[in-house]
Design a protein around this motif. Structure first.
Motif, short mmCIF file in Angstrom:
data_model
loop_
_atom_site.label_atom_id
_atom_site.label_comp_id
_atom_site.label_asym_id
_atom_site.label_seq_id
_atom_site.Cartn_x
_atom_site.Cartn_y
_atom_site.Cartn_z
N GLY A 224 -0.81 2.49 -0.21
CA GLY A 224 -1.12 3.10 1.09
C GLY A 224 -0.07 2.81 2.16
O GLY A 224 -0.35 2.96 3.34
N SER A 225 1.15 2.42 1.73
CA SER A 225 2.18 2.09 2.71
C SER A 225 3.50 2.75 2.31
O SER A 225 3.57 3.46 1.30
N GLY A 226 4.56 2.46 3.07
CA GLY A 226 5.88 2.99 2.76
C GLY A 226 6.42 2.48 1.43
O GLY A 226 7.40 3.02 0.91
N LEU A 227 5.80 1.44 0.85
CA LEU A 227 6.21 0.96 -0.47
C LEU A 227 5.85 1.95 -1.57
O LEU A 227 6.27 1.82 -2.72
N ARG A 228 5.04 2.95 -1.18
CA ARG A 228 4.61 3.96 -2.14
C ARG A 228 5.80 4.64 -2.83
O ARG A 228 5.72 5.06 -3.98
N GLN A 229 6.92 4.73 -2.09
CA GLN A 229 8.11 5.37 -2.67
C GLN A 229 8.51 4.68 -3.98
O GLN A 229 8.86 5.32 -4.96
N LEU A 230 8.42 3.33 -3.99
CA LEU A 230 8.82 2.61 -5.21
C LEU A 230 7.83 2.86 -6.34
O LEU A 230 8.21 3.02 -7.48
N GLN A 231 6.54 2.88 -5.98
CA GLN A 231 5.52 3.14 -7.00
C GLN A 231 5.78 4.50 -7.66
O GLN A 231 5.71 4.64 -8.88
N GLU A 232 6.12 5.49 -6.83
CA GLU A 232 6.37 6.84 -7.35
C GLU A 232 7.61 6.84 -8.23
O GLU A 232 7.63 7.45 -9.29
#
Ligand SMILES: C[S@@+](CC[C@H](N)C(=O)[O-])C[C@H]1O[C@@H](n2cnc3c(N)ncnc32)[C@H](O)[C@@H]1O
Length: 271
Positions: A224-232
């Motif tokens: 739910g944060s800007g770290l989502r980019q890495l998850q994707e």
């Protein structure tokens, strides 16, 4: 680590994360909005501009304070975020919230008509931050206030380095440029205000720990944060291994909270 803002895909990240961000912004870091609200002299009837509004955590709080006799204009570059803010304002019956499209890299010159201009967790996405700040200032009326909230250093420590090591082990070179690190130093942000010609900004910092109720509470923060980019970028299988590695480390080390520091700069325009 890349130092290039362009390597962080803001559009895809916040488009993908929009609904989960709305949840996380209330469940995990609603306190950031609450703390900013506490720094503002909010009264019924004020006219407020909320830049980079996202799904509206600040917009809704501001709208509640200024009441139906006031007005909050909420601006975001992404339609997904604007839709969430519009829907959430409508659910609360806030007819005094107006949501508009706008890019902080290209705002038209303001008409110095707003009592308060707020930008929470958004300045660091601007290509030229001093130029954007100068444009924010142009919307503030004489005697009015500009409030900018950014994230301080060591965000999500002690779990952050473990998370990045696990990401790097899965996908060497995975995008680890984090735009919010551009504004995590109070001196840097103060100097941006000076470059923008904004005098007398007062800086304050707040340091908090977000409670991790269990090791499993870490992943919704990534999700739910800007770290989502890495998850994707990692994809499902590698993302799952990173998640399990973080959860195991949190469990082994008995971690029950993660660091979130915020910086607030508040400037009042001379009359
Ligand atoms: C981290 S969220 C912050 C949302 C909200 N203000 C808060 O306090 O939680 C950043 C928001 O800035 C928006 N944004 C990013 N770059 C922008 C730009 N150049 N102009 C306007 N909005 C932008 C994103 O779409 C996203 O909604």
């Amino acid at each position: 680590m890349s130092k290039d803002l362009e390597s962080f895909d803001t559009t895809t990240t916040y488009r993908t994360v929009s609904k989960d961000y709305a949840v996380a912004a209330e469940e995990f870091w609603g306190f950031i909005s609450d703390e900013t609200i506490a720094h503002l002299d909010l009264r019924a009837g004020l006219r407020v501009l909320d830049l980079c509004c996202g799904p509206g955590p600040m917009t809704l709080r501001l709208a509640e304070r200024v009441g139906s006799g006031g007005c909050v204009e909420a601006v975001d570059v992404l339609e997904e975020m604007r839709t969430l803010t519009r829907e959430r304002a409508a659910q609360r019956g806030f007819a005094h919230v107006i949501v508009r499209e706008g890019d902080i890299d290209a705002l038209p010159e303001g008409d110095a008509s707003f009592d308060i201009v707020n930008c929470s967790l958004g300045l660091y996405f601007a290509r030229d931050m001093a130029r954007s700040l100068a444009s924010f200032w142009s919307y503030v009326r004489p005697g009015g206030t500009l409030a900018v909230t950014t994230i301080g250093p060591r965000l999500f420590d002690p779990v952050r380095p473990v998370f990045f090591e696990a990401c790097e082990a899965e996908l060497p070179g995975v995008g680890t440029y984090l735009p919010w690190t551009r504004t995590d130093d109070p001196d840097v942000v103060l100097s941006l205000f000076e470059q923008a010609g904004i005098p007398g900004a007062v800086v304050s910092t707040d340091r908090r720990a977000i409670r991790l109720a269990s090791p499993q509470a870490w992943w919704p923060i990534v999700h739910g944060s800007g770290l989502r980019q890495l998850q994707e970028e990692l994809g499902e299988a590698a993302g799952d291994r990173v998640r399990r590695r973080c959860e195991a480390w949190i469990e082994q080390n008995g971690v029950t909270g993660i660091n979130v520091e915020t910086l607030r700069l508040i400037a009042t325009k001379p009359r």
